[in-house]
Design a protein around this motif. Structure first.
Motif, PDB file in Angstrom:
ATOM      1  N   LEU A 444       0.822  -1.204   0.000  1.00  0.00           N
ATOM      2  CA  LEU A 444       0.000   0.000   0.000  1.00  0.00           C
ATOM      3  C   LEU A 444       0.858   1.256   0.000  1.00  0.00           C
ATOM      4  O   LEU A 444       0.448   2.303  -0.487  1.00  0.00           O
ATOM      5  N   ARG A 445       2.060   1.153   0.543  1.00  0.00           N
ATOM      6  CA  ARG A 445       2.967   2.310   0.536  1.00  0.00           C
ATOM      7  C   ARG A 445       3.593   2.494  -0.841  1.00  0.00           C
ATOM      8  O   ARG A 445       3.653   3.599  -1.358  1.00  0.00           O
ATOM      9  N   SER A 446       4.072   1.394  -1.429  1.00  0.00           N
ATOM     10  CA  SER A 446       4.799   1.505  -2.698  1.00  0.00           C
ATOM     11  C   SER A 446       3.865   1.736  -3.872  1.00  0.00           C
ATOM     12  O   SER A 446       4.271   2.252  -4.898  1.00  0.00           O
ATOM     13  N   THR A 447       2.606   1.346  -3.740  1.00  0.00           N
ATOM     14  CA  THR A 447       1.663   1.516  -4.842  1.00  0.00           C
ATOM     15  C   THR A 447       0.427   2.221  -4.313  1.00  0.00           C
ATOM     16  O   THR A 447      -0.593   1.602  -4.033  1.00  0.00           O
ATOM     17  N   ASN A 448       0.530   3.519  -4.148  1.00  0.00           N
ATOM     18  CA  ASN A 448      -0.568   4.275  -3.552  1.00  0.00           C
ATOM     19  C   ASN A 448      -1.835   4.187  -4.388  1.00  0.00           C
ATOM     20  O   ASN A 448      -2.943   4.241  -3.870  1.00  0.00           O
ATOM     21  N   VAL A 449      -1.682   4.056  -5.723  1.00  0.00           N
ATOM     22  CA  VAL A 449      -2.847   3.928  -6.612  1.00  0.00           C
ATOM     23  C   VAL A 449      -3.650   2.687  -6.237  1.00  0.00           C
ATOM     24  O   VAL A 449      -4.881   2.707  -6.216  1.00  0.00           O
ATOM     25  N   LEU A 450      -2.947   1.605  -5.920  1.00  0.00           N
ATOM     26  CA  LEU A 450      -3.613   0.369  -5.509  1.00  0.00           C
ATOM     27  C   LEU A 450      -4.438   0.615  -4.253  1.00  0.00           C
ATOM     28  O   LEU A 450      -5.603   0.194  -4.166  1.00  0.00           O
ATOM     29  N   GLY A 451      -3.854   1.298  -3.279  1.00  0.00           N
ATOM     30  CA  GLY A 451      -4.571   1.589  -2.050  1.00  0.00           C
ATOM     31  C   GLY A 451      -5.832   2.398  -2.298  1.00  0.00           C
ATOM     32  O   GLY A 451      -6.904   2.105  -1.744  1.00  0.00           O
ATOM     33  N   GLN A 452      -5.741   3.406  -3.142  1.00  0.00           N
ATOM     34  CA  GLN A 452      -6.897   4.247  -3.437  1.00  0.00           C
ATOM     35  C   GLN A 452      -7.981   3.464  -4.172  1.00  0.00           C
ATOM     36  O   GLN A 452      -9.169   3.611  -3.881  1.00  0.00           O
ATOM     37  N   ARG A 453      -7.567   2.632  -5.110  1.00  0.00           N
ATOM     38  CA  ARG A 453      -8.558   1.826  -5.844  1.00  0.00           C
ATOM     39  C   ARG A 453      -9.271   0.862  -4.914  1.00  0.00           C
ATOM     40  O   ARG A 453     -10.495   0.683  -4.996  1.00  0.00           O
ATOM     41  N   LEU A 454      -8.536   0.231  -4.015  1.00  0.00           N
ATOM     42  CA  LEU A 454      -9.148  -0.699  -3.073  1.00  0.00           C
ATOM     43  C   LEU A 454     -10.103   0.029  -2.126  1.00  0.00           C
ATOM     44  O   LEU A 454     -11.212  -0.463  -1.849  1.00  0.00           O
ATOM     45  N   ILE A 455      -9.682   1.200  -1.641  1.00  0.00           N
ATOM     46  CA  ILE A 455     -10.531   1.964  -0.722  1.00  0.00           C
ATOM     47  C   ILE A 455     -11.820   2.400  -1.418  1.00  0.00           C
ATOM     48  O   ILE A 455     -12.923   2.299  -0.854  1.00  0.00           O
ATOM     49  N   GLU A 456     -11.702   2.882  -2.656  1.00  0.00           N
ATOM     50  CA  GLU A 456     -12.896   3.324  -3.392  1.00  0.00           C
ATOM     51  C   GLU A 456     -13.845   2.164  -3.655  1.00  0.00           C
ATOM     52  O   GLU A 456     -15.067   2.295  -3.501  1.00  0.00           O
ATOM     53  N   GLN A 457     -13.298   1.019  -4.081  1.00  0.00           N
ATOM     54  CA  GLN A 457     -14.158  -0.133  -4.345  1.00  0.00           C
ATOM     55  C   GLN A 457     -14.800  -0.639  -3.054  1.00  0.00           C
ATOM     56  O   GLN A 457     -15.964  -1.037  -3.044  1.00  0.00           O
ATOM     57  N   ARG A 458     -14.072  -0.580  -1.964  1.00  0.00           N
ATOM     58  CA  ARG A 458     -14.618  -1.013  -0.685  1.00  0.00           C
ATOM     59  C   ARG A 458     -15.760  -0.104  -0.240  1.00  0.00           C
ATOM     60  O   ARG A 458     -16.766  -0.570   0.297  1.00  0.00           O
ATOM     61  N   ARG A 459     -15.621   1.183  -0.464  1.00  0.00           N
ATOM     62  CA  ARG A 459     -16.686   2.125  -0.093  1.00  0.00           C
ATOM     63  C   ARG A 459     -17.981   1.818  -0.856  1.00  0.00           C
ATOM     64  O   ARG A 459     -19.080   1.886  -0.288  1.00  0.00           O
ATOM     65  N   VAL A 460     -17.848   1.481  -2.132  1.00  0.00           N
ATOM     66  CA  VAL A 460     -19.033   1.124  -2.922  1.00  0.00           C
ATOM     67  C   VAL A 460     -19.707  -0.109  -2.323  1.00  0.00           C
ATOM     68  O   VAL A 460     -20.930  -0.154  -2.151  1.00  0.00           O
TER      69      VAL A 460
END
Length: 489
Positions: A444-460
């Motif tokens: 999640l640190r090295s690939t911040n885009v991955l973290g954001q995508r996971l967080i957004e999909q989780r919110r949905v």
């Protein structure tokens, strides 16, 4: 409960007098072997069983001979099993089967049915119950990889009714038992052993069976079997396919983390109960709100796929969404590992070869038999390797030092191998608990885009999941209120 006594009595056998020392050894061996493979075995509801008297334990069957080992090791009383006669084809198992007092069943599907053989088996089992024994049966009739209980065979009902009709009243109790595996073939995963409420056979069913008419006996056995199937399904997961099973587990996980539960090592009993609730809710929403449920399922499947591809858990994503980057207490962790490493390292050296051998042997087997091959094979292979290693160390020490040093070194190696091996397992478990946090921290640190995508999909997913959960809860509340009003009326 009827049948309770302060001092447990030796359990009867089918083939002779009780052998309590042999039973105690088999139960100890089963527990040692299972705890070496699985990290945790949780047992709940065992206090529901009577300490004496005739008892039938019926369990779901998805993990071959491991299921029988779990019942042998963790049932409060020593059971005798009805087992397919084909199991006796595995020569190394014959001694264990006979020592356990297992009763062979000659089944039609195995091509071994002889005229009257099945009735003879049922008669033997019924007489065993008359003696007050514990009979363990897998009423599905076969070990399998389905995510639900298969239709039950009528054997349990026929045995119990025959015993009650011929020699009753015996007050035979039938106890449903659910075996749930976190990942049944995975080394150091977890198991839940849950006992249901004992079932008493209705007097009218016994009376119908006792009438003597074959049609009445068949109808009575069928009615009891249907009732027992319902009791077993209360405990066991009932999903259409493994994808539904996995997504329901994921939904329960997300809901618990949304409610603030952040313990990654929660008891399986809690997780299983939450999954039952989600499973009931899913069945209702799929019927009442099919479009919304389909949309939620699609979004949940995407999120689940993203997690599995990234090798992450929902817990890490939930933490990342709330507080940013998760951290792992590396200093304390390193100290824990350092204190365990010397003995665990010795255990790894002494047990690496047999472990790799059993890993390779089990890989090519069916999924419901892999852990059976690993555990039963390990019961033979590991002691053989320990003895060979002890001999080699003893010979070397005797040659380099003295005969006495050889004997002492060999004996020390033989004792150290299993003890140090257990320490290796503990270290493995510690690393397994740390690894997900470290992996999440780095990815999640090295690939911040991955973290954001996971967080957004989780919110949905969370938004849709909570909306449907609230609709389900409101409906359940309405039904409960209506039931209370009708009760007062």
């Amino acid at each position: 409960m009827s049948g309770m006594s302060d001092k447990p009595q030796p359990e009867p056998r089918v083939d002779g007098p009780p052998q309590p020392w042999k039973d105690a050894f088999l139960r100890w061996l089963a527990r040692i072997a299972l705890r070496s493979f699985y990290a945790r075995i949780e047992v709940i509801g065992a206090d529901r069983l009577p300490s004496s008297g005739p008892l039938i334990v019926m369990a779901n069957h998805s993990n071959s001979l491991v299921d029988a080992m779990l019942i042998t090791g963790f049932l409060p009383r020593m059971p005798r099993f009805l087992a397919a006669s084909t199991v006796w084809d595995y020569k190394p198992l014959i001694g264990l089967l006979n020592a356990a007092g297992a009763i062979p069943v000659h089944r039609v599907q195995d091509g071994r049915q002889r005229h009257g053989a099945l009735n003879d088996t049922f008669s033997v089992a019924a007489e065993f119950l008359v003696d007050g024994g514990v009979l363990a049966v897998f009423p599905e009739g076969v070990s399998h990889n389905e995510p639900r209980v298969l239709p039950l065979k009528p054997g349990v009902a026929r045995i119990a009714l025959k015993a009650e009709a011929v020699r009753g009243p015996l007050s035979i109790l039938i106890v449903p038992l659910c075996l749930i595996f976190e990942k049944k073939q995975m080394f150091r995963s977890r198991v839940l052993v849950e006992f249901g409420q004992p079932v008493e056979i209705a007097p009218e069913i016994i009376k119908a069976y006792r009438s003597g008419s074959k049609a009445c006996q068949s109808a009575a056995a069928k009615a009891l079997t249907q009732y027992l199937a319902q009791e077993l399904e209360v405990l066991t997961p009932v999903d259409d396919n493994w994808e539904d099973n996995r997504l329901i587990g994921r939904a329960a996980e997300i809901l618990s983390h949304t409610e603030g539960i952040t313990n990654p090592d929660r008891p399986m009993a809690e997780l299983a109960q939450e999954q039952k609730t989600v499973r009931h809710g899913y069945a209702w929403t799929r019927k009442i709100h099919p479009e919304r449920t389909a949309a939620l399922r699609a979004n949940l499947a995407v999120y689940d796929s993203m997690l599995r591809t990234a090798g992450l858990r929902d817990l890490e994503v939930a933490r990342h969404a709330r507080v940013g980057m998760s951290t792992v207490p590396l200093g304390r962790t390193a100290l824990t590992i350092a204190t365990k490493l010397p003995v665990a390292g010795l255990g790894l050296v002494l047990n690496w070869l047999p472990f790799q051998l059993m890993l390779q042997v089990s890989k090519g087997k069916d999924r419901d038999k892999r852990s059976t091959w690993s555990i039963f094979g390990g019961m033979l292979v590991f002691p053989v390797f320990w003895v060979i290693t002890a001999l080699l160390v003893g010979i070397w020490a005797a040659t380099a030092l003295s005969p006495l040093a050889g004997w002492l070194s060999g004996l020390a190696t033989l004792v150290a191998a299993p003890i140090a091996g257990q320490r290796s397992l503990k270290l493995f478990d510690t690393l397994s608990q740390i690894a997900p946090g470290v992996r999440a921290m780095t990815r999640l640190r090295s690939t911040n885009v991955l973290g954001q995508r996971l967080i957004e999909q989780r919110r949905v997913v969370v938004k849709d999941l909570i909306a449907l959960s609230e609709a389900y809860d409101a409906e359940q509340g309405r039904l409960a209120a209506a039931a209370r009003l009708s009760g007062h009326g």
